[in-house]
Design an enzyme around this catalytic site. Structure first.
Site, PDB file in Angstrom:
ATOM      1  N   ALA A  68      11.130 -56.334 -19.019  1.00  0.00           N
ATOM      2  CA  ALA A  68      12.569 -56.661 -19.479  1.00  0.00           C
ATOM      3  C   ALA A  68      12.425 -56.408 -21.161  1.00  0.00           C
ATOM      4  O   ALA A  68      11.551 -56.229 -21.576  1.00  0.00           O
ATOM      5  CB  ALA A  68      12.924 -58.157 -19.229  1.00  0.00           C
ATOM      6  N   GLY A 107       9.335 -57.192 -15.406  1.00  0.00           N
ATOM      7  CA  GLY A 107      10.281 -56.490 -14.909  1.00  0.00           C
ATOM      8  C   GLY A 107      10.148 -55.077 -14.407  1.00  0.00           C
ATOM      9  O   GLY A 107      10.792 -54.592 -13.282  1.00  0.00           O
ATOM     10  N   GLU A 110       8.587 -55.384 -11.030  1.00  0.00           N
ATOM     11  CA  GLU A 110       9.653 -55.946 -10.176  1.00  0.00           C
ATOM     12  C   GLU A 110      10.438 -55.017  -9.474  1.00  0.00           C
ATOM     13  O   GLU A 110      10.763 -55.067  -8.485  1.00  0.00           O
ATOM     14  CB  GLU A 110      10.265 -57.198 -10.795  1.00  0.00           C
ATOM     15  CG  GLU A 110       9.390 -58.386 -10.795  1.00  0.00           C
ATOM     16  CD  GLU A 110      10.063 -59.409 -11.826  1.00  0.00           C
ATOM     17  OE1 GLU A 110      10.408 -59.197 -12.977  1.00  0.00           O
ATOM     18  OE2 GLU A 110      10.181 -60.741 -11.407  1.00  0.00           O
ATOM     19  N   GLU A 130       4.305 -62.043 -17.690  1.00  0.00           N
ATOM     20  CA  GLU A 130       5.456 -63.059 -18.315  1.00  0.00           C
ATOM     21  C   GLU A 130       4.894 -64.363 -18.529  1.00  0.00           C
ATOM     22  O   GLU A 130       5.097 -64.816 -19.522  1.00  0.00           O
ATOM     23  CB  GLU A 130       6.388 -63.299 -17.206  1.00  0.00           C
ATOM     24  CG  GLU A 130       7.291 -62.004 -16.927  1.00  0.00           C
ATOM     25  CD  GLU A 130       6.732 -60.985 -15.679  1.00  0.00           C
ATOM     26  OE1 GLU A 130       5.694 -61.330 -15.575  1.00  0.00           O
ATOM     27  OE2 GLU A 130       7.900 -60.500 -15.123  1.00  0.00           O
TER      28      GLU A 130
HETATM   29  N1  T1G Z   1      10.789 -55.137 -24.666  1.00  0.00           N
HETATM   30  C1  T1G Z   1      11.088 -54.777 -25.846  1.00  0.00           C
HETATM   31  N2  T1G Z   1      10.180 -53.960 -26.754  1.00  0.00           N
HETATM   32  C2  T1G Z   1       9.132 -53.688 -26.269  1.00  0.00           C
HETATM   33  C3  T1G Z   1       8.508 -54.097 -24.954  1.00  0.00           C
HETATM   34  C4  T1G Z   1       9.489 -54.902 -24.281  1.00  0.00           C
HETATM   35  N3  T1G Z   1       9.101 -55.354 -22.817  1.00  0.00           N
HETATM   36  N4  T1G Z   1       7.242 -53.813 -24.969  1.00  0.00           N
HETATM   37  C5  T1G Z   1       6.762 -53.185 -26.036  1.00  0.00           C
HETATM   38  N5  T1G Z   1       7.861 -53.087 -26.810  1.00  0.00           N
HETATM   39  C6  T1G Z   1       7.835 -52.441 -28.171  1.00  0.00           C
HETATM   40  C7  T1G Z   1       6.782 -52.960 -29.000  1.00  0.00           C
HETATM   41  O1  T1G Z   1       7.306 -54.044 -29.684  1.00  0.00           O
HETATM   42  C8  T1G Z   1       6.751 -51.893 -30.084  1.00  0.00           C
HETATM   43  O2  T1G Z   1       7.868 -51.845 -30.735  1.00  0.00           O
HETATM   44  C9  T1G Z   1       6.827 -50.605 -29.068  1.00  0.00           C
HETATM   45  O3  T1G Z   1       7.777 -51.161 -27.815  1.00  0.00           O
HETATM   46  C10 T1G Z   1       5.458 -50.189 -28.852  1.00  0.00           C
HETATM   47  O4  T1G Z   1       4.897 -51.235 -28.016  1.00  0.00           O
HETATM   48  C11 T1G Z   1      12.191 -60.324 -16.060  1.00  0.00           C
HETATM   49  C12 T1G Z   1      10.955 -61.659 -18.038  1.00  0.00           C
HETATM   50  C13 T1G Z   1       3.969 -51.590 -22.513  1.00  0.00           C
HETATM   51  C14 T1G Z   1       1.575 -51.970 -22.586  1.00  0.00           C
HETATM   52  O5  T1G Z   1       5.048 -58.274 -21.473  1.00  0.00           O
HETATM   53  O6  T1G Z   1       2.207 -54.955 -23.046  1.00  0.00           O
HETATM   54  O7  T1G Z   1       9.831 -58.362 -17.774  1.00  0.00           O
HETATM   55  O8  T1G Z   1       6.420 -51.978 -33.061  1.00  0.00           O
HETATM   56  O9  T1G Z   1       2.820 -51.187 -29.762  1.00  0.00           O
HETATM   57  O10 T1G Z   1       0.472 -50.169 -27.301  1.00  0.00           O
HETATM   58  O11 T1G Z   1      10.454 -60.868 -14.997  1.00  0.00           O
HETATM   59  O12 T1G Z   1       4.060 -52.712 -25.447  1.00  0.00           O
HETATM   60  O13 T1G Z   1       7.215 -49.699 -32.296  1.00  0.00           O
HETATM   61  O14 T1G Z   1       9.022 -51.543 -33.063  1.00  0.00           O
HETATM   62  O15 T1G Z   1       2.816 -52.631 -27.644  1.00  0.00           O
HETATM   63  O16 T1G Z   1       1.634 -48.218 -26.070  1.00  0.00           O
HETATM   64  C15 T1G Z   1       7.160 -58.144 -19.656  1.00  0.00           C
HETATM   65  C16 T1G Z   1       4.812 -55.955 -23.139  1.00  0.00           C
HETATM   66  C17 T1G Z   1       8.397 -58.564 -20.403  1.00  0.00           C
HETATM   67  C18 T1G Z   1       5.007 -55.786 -21.676  1.00  0.00           C
HETATM   68  C19 T1G Z   1       2.590 -50.409 -24.326  1.00  0.00           C
HETATM   69  N6  T1G Z   1       6.232 -57.094 -20.181  1.00  0.00           N
HETATM   70  N7  T1G Z   1       4.659 -54.612 -23.890  1.00  0.00           N
HETATM   71  O17 T1G Z   1       1.732 -50.699 -25.483  1.00  0.00           O
HETATM   72  O18 T1G Z   1       2.839 -49.960 -27.311  1.00  0.00           O
HETATM   73  S1  T1G Z   1       9.112 -60.130 -19.878  1.00  0.00           S
HETATM   74  C20 T1G Z   1       5.620 -57.182 -21.013  1.00  0.00           C
HETATM   75  C21 T1G Z   1       3.364 -54.390 -23.542  1.00  0.00           C
HETATM   76  C22 T1G Z   1       9.856 -59.677 -18.332  1.00  0.00           C
HETATM   77  C23 T1G Z   1      10.979 -59.975 -15.867  1.00  0.00           C
HETATM   78  C24 T1G Z   1      10.296 -60.540 -17.431  1.00  0.00           C
HETATM   79  C25 T1G Z   1       2.996 -53.110 -24.468  1.00  0.00           C
HETATM   80  C26 T1G Z   1       2.782 -51.827 -23.518  1.00  0.00           C
HETATM   81  P1  T1G Z   1       7.562 -51.224 -32.330  1.00  0.00           P
HETATM   82  P2  T1G Z   1       3.314 -51.287 -28.158  1.00  0.00           P
HETATM   83  P3  T1G Z   1       1.445 -49.881 -26.485  1.00  0.00           P
END
Ligand code: T1G
Length: 706
Positions: A68, A107, A110, A130
């Site tokens: 998400a 997500g 999902e 999450e």
């Molecule tokens: N949403 C918004 N921005 C995100 C993002 C996300 N989910 N994930 C990464 N970014 C931004 C991050 O802030 C950075 O921004 C850029 O992307 C590169 O990220 C309904 C509620 C995918 C493994 O927890 O683990 O889904 O600094 O430096 O090292 O059930 O990003 O460039 O401006 O980390 O290549 C669940 C979180 C969400 C995964 C990539 N998902 N992200 O790593 O790049 S909650 C997560 C990561 C959800 C649902 C629920 C990693 C990555 P900027 P990065 P990376």
């Protein structure tokens, strides 16, 4: 209704009778509202088009879908919700295949679970992280995963939040196929074609039979609830995850989805979600310093470490673990032998725990060499000194480095408080000198303060950030002052804690109050762990310049004068009978405290745990504001990251400055003004705090990247 921008972000292309749906929302294909709308439009189109027999969903760029869009949390929801999009994908009358490369997280996974079949290629990262954001999978993950994997495997995946690779995902049954090439679209299309040829049925995850064995599910759920209650340490969402998976076991799918939604919204509303998401973004913002934008880092291929003591050996291990060759310098053979032994001890400890093989240790140590001759540093790209904390020793050392190191080598000091400008001033290349303040144990602690002296060149700062990345450290840019960011703020809230002790609160009550706030240890336990002699040396060092008007609590000195330094001497604030790791209250310490109160003419008073916490946090926050105000830290988030990764601050509170915003800056300022009535010299409100309160602003308003 076709939304032009949605079609740009989610494109559809008919390849024969297979509809290729590509999500292209840089940087990581987060499931923002445009992506959700685009997916819905694509599935509706597939259902309506008789020419389409199957759908393949892929992500453009380096990832499938990161999850998400975390930036949307806390804002008014926009339709369609992700659960609705997932349900619509699953209800599609055509075969839907999710073809995964890179991240399929939260997500993202999902969405893949809502597809009928799943393929991943090597390098894929699948998971439901999450819980690390204070949430739970809120788009069917708690209902579909158990049906696919069974309750036990689902609970492990969701509660740990860990990422798993394609192989493990295949073994678990999370995916059906591993693709061989790196062309994810081709792999997805080929797999879809195979399924069509074999007349594979539309297979809805909601109908999977992973929960058929009710007894096994019940056992797994009860065990998870017991384990989670024990170890989740105040976290809100883990127990909600168990409840959601229990609903998958006990309720029909749609009822389970409704309960999941209710529980998800409870987590979303929790301040823990706000704190953990702040930490997530702050860990990425902290990498952005002016120099990392303006300059190109120098190449780092080999490292020199001067000093083989605790810090030097820890830094050596951190660099070796990053795959770098390291040459260690010590003053003589005996010291070098001890230094090498300190390095080997780390690896032998991992072997003893079964976490490293002897061969792996041997392979790593092939990149280690030692010498008593500085000339061995001639080819090092970066040298870190970790010798005795004495400015004259360091200045002499830098002269040697200046003499032997190649042009362009970065010359770094690990000093925790000495003046780096002074070290740089004495050599011919001050622009190459920088501070790399590691935290002990240097191979474990993530925090690395990058201390920026006046004359350092921007590319050396950028190189230090690059070095931190190689070592998988969390770098924080810090200005030169006594204690940089972390230890400077620590010194202040330690004074607040010692004052409370002298005024009537026992060290044991204070520790309990701070542990209940979420710290793993209280401040007096920390002193006993680190060694009271360290703070004692700092107090003696600061004594000549200490303001004679300032309150000085002598209780810590009384203990140090007796050699009661803590765990390493068997007693400090606590007694550690037979070398126990957990101490017990010491009546002799309490007697010393009483005697000191008497000597200071203080009539002890009682403190509530709540007041202890308010004073502790007010002191920390106020000095954190000063550190930002004086430009020692770039932003409040840099102070947050320092305390999350260097001082055990509870992550779900986001850090001291985030916590201050949660409490409200007017409340923090009012506390400080109230405490100032007892000690106006110590409790001086930071100009930054006053300014923000006057403007009705908060610390987060200062967090945009500089
Ligand atoms: N949403 C918004 N921005 C995100 C993002 C996300 N989910 N994930 C990464 N970014 C931004 C991050 O802030 C950075 O921004 C850029 O992307 C590169 O990220 C309904 C509620 C995918 C493994 O927890 O683990 O889904 O600094 O430096 O090292 O059930 O990003 O460039 O401006 O980390 O290549 C669940 C979180 C969400 C995964 C990539 N998902 N992200 O790593 O790049 S909650 C997560 C990561 C959800 C649902 C629920 C990693 C990555 P900027 P990065 P990376």
């Amino acid at each position: 209704m076709t939304l032009p921008q949605a079609s740009d972000i989610v494109t559809r292309e008919l390849r024969g009778d297979i509809l290729l749906v590509t999500i292209n929302q840089p940087p990581v294909n987060a499931l923002g509202v445009d992506v959700r709308r685009g997916l819905l439009v694509a599935i509706e189109a597939a259902d309506a088009d008789a020419a389409v027999r199957a759908v393949v969903i892929v992500g453009a760029g380096r990832n499938f879908i990161a999850g998400a869009d975390i930036r949307e949390f806390g804002k008014p929801p926009q339709a369609p919700s992700l659960p609705d999009v997932c349900n619509r994908i699953e209800a599609c009358s055509k075969l839907v295949i999710a073809a995964i490369h890179g991240a399929a997280l939260g997500g993202g996974l999902e969405v893949a679970l809502a597809a009928h079949y799943r393929l991943a290629i090597a390098g894929a990262k699948l998971g439901l992280p999450e819980v690390q954001l204070g949430l739970l999978p809120g788009a069917g993950g708690t209902q579909r995963t158990p049906r696919l994997l069974g309750a036990k495997a689902a609970l492990d995946l969701i509660l740990s939040g860990r990422h798993i690779g394609a192989e493990e995902a295949l073994t678990l049954g999370l995916i059906d196929r591993i693709g061989n090439s790196t062309d994810i679209a081709a792999e997805g299309l080929s797999y879809a074609q195979e399924l069509l040829t074999n007349q594979a049925p539309v297979r809805r995850t909601r109908d999977a039979a992973g929960l058929a064995d009710k007894d096994a599910g019940r056992i797994a759920i009860d065990a998870a609830r017991k384990e989670t209650a024990k170890k989740s340490r105040g976290l809100f969402s883990p127990l909600k995850i168990v409840d959601a998976v229990e609903a998958a076991q006990d309720l029909v799918f749609d009822a389970g989805m409704q309960l999941e939604r209710t529980l998800f919204l409870q987590c979303l509303d929790s301040p823990q979600r706000a704190g953990l998401i702040h930490a997530f973004f702050a860990e990425r913002e902290v990498l952005k310093a002016p120099e990392t934008r303006s300059a190109t880092p120098r190449a780092i291929a080999s490292i020199g470490v001067v000093g083989g003591g605790t810090m030097g050996a820890g830094i050596t291990v951190a660099a070796l673990d990053a795959g770098l060759p390291v040459v260690m310098i010590e003053r003589d053979e005996a010291a070098l032998t001890r230094g090498r032994a300190n390095v080997e001890k780390v690896y032998d400890g991992l072997i003893a725990k079964g976490r490293l093989s002897a061969d792996a240790k041997a392979a790593t140590l092939l990149r280690f060499s030692g010498s008593t001759d500085y000339a061995a540093l001639a080819q090092a790209d970066l040298v870190v000194e970790a010798v005795f904390e004495d400015i004259a020793v360091k200045q002499a050392l830098f002269s040697e480095l200046d003499r032997v190191c190649k042009p362009g080598a970065v010359l770094a000091t690990n000093t925790s408080y000495l003046d780096i400008d002074l070290m740089a001033a004495g050599i011919s290349r001050p622009a190459d000198v920088i501070g790399l303040h590691f935290f002990s144990p240097a191979n474990i602690m993530k925090l690395l303060e990058i201390v920026v002296p006046a004359k350092v060149s921007a590319d050396v700062v950028a190189t230090a950030f690059e070095f931190a990345k190689k070592l998988r450290k969390v770098p924080v840019r810090a200005g030169v002052c006594d204690g940089f960011i972390g230890n400077r703020v620590l010194a202040v809230y330690r004074q607040a804690v010692d004052a409370m002790m002298e005024d009537g609160a026992s060290p044991y009550q204070i520790d309990t109050a701070i542990r209940n706030f979420g710290y793993p240890m209280g401040p007096f336990q920390v002193v006993d762990l680190a060694g009271g002699d360290i703070g004692w040396a700092a107090r003696k060092r600061r004594a000549p310049t200490r303001n004679p008007e300032a309150r000085y609590v002598q209780i810590p000195d009384r203990l140090c004068e007796r050699g009661w330094f803590g765990q390493k001497t068997g007693r400090g604030y606590y007694l550690y009978p037979d070398g126990a790791r957990t101490g017990v209250a010491d009546p002799e310490v309490e007697a010393i405290i009483d005697a000191e109160r008497l000597r200071a003419g203080i009539a002890p008073r009682s403190f509530t745990d709540e007041e202890i916490l308010r004073r502790y946090m007010a002191a920390m926050i106020n000095e954190g504001a000063n550190v930002v105000h004086q430009g020692i830290a770039l932003r409040p988030l840099d102070v947050d990251i320092t305390f999350l990764h260097g001082y055990g601050f509870p992550r779900y509170r986001g850090g001291p400055m985030k916590y201050a915003d949660t409490v409200g800056l007017p409340t923090i300022l009012a506390d400080i003004r109230a405490f100032a009535k007892e000690d106006p010299l110590f409790w001086q409100a930071s100009p930054l705090l006053i300014d923000l309160v006057e403007r009705g602003a908060n610390f987060d308003s200062l967090n945009q990247s500089k």
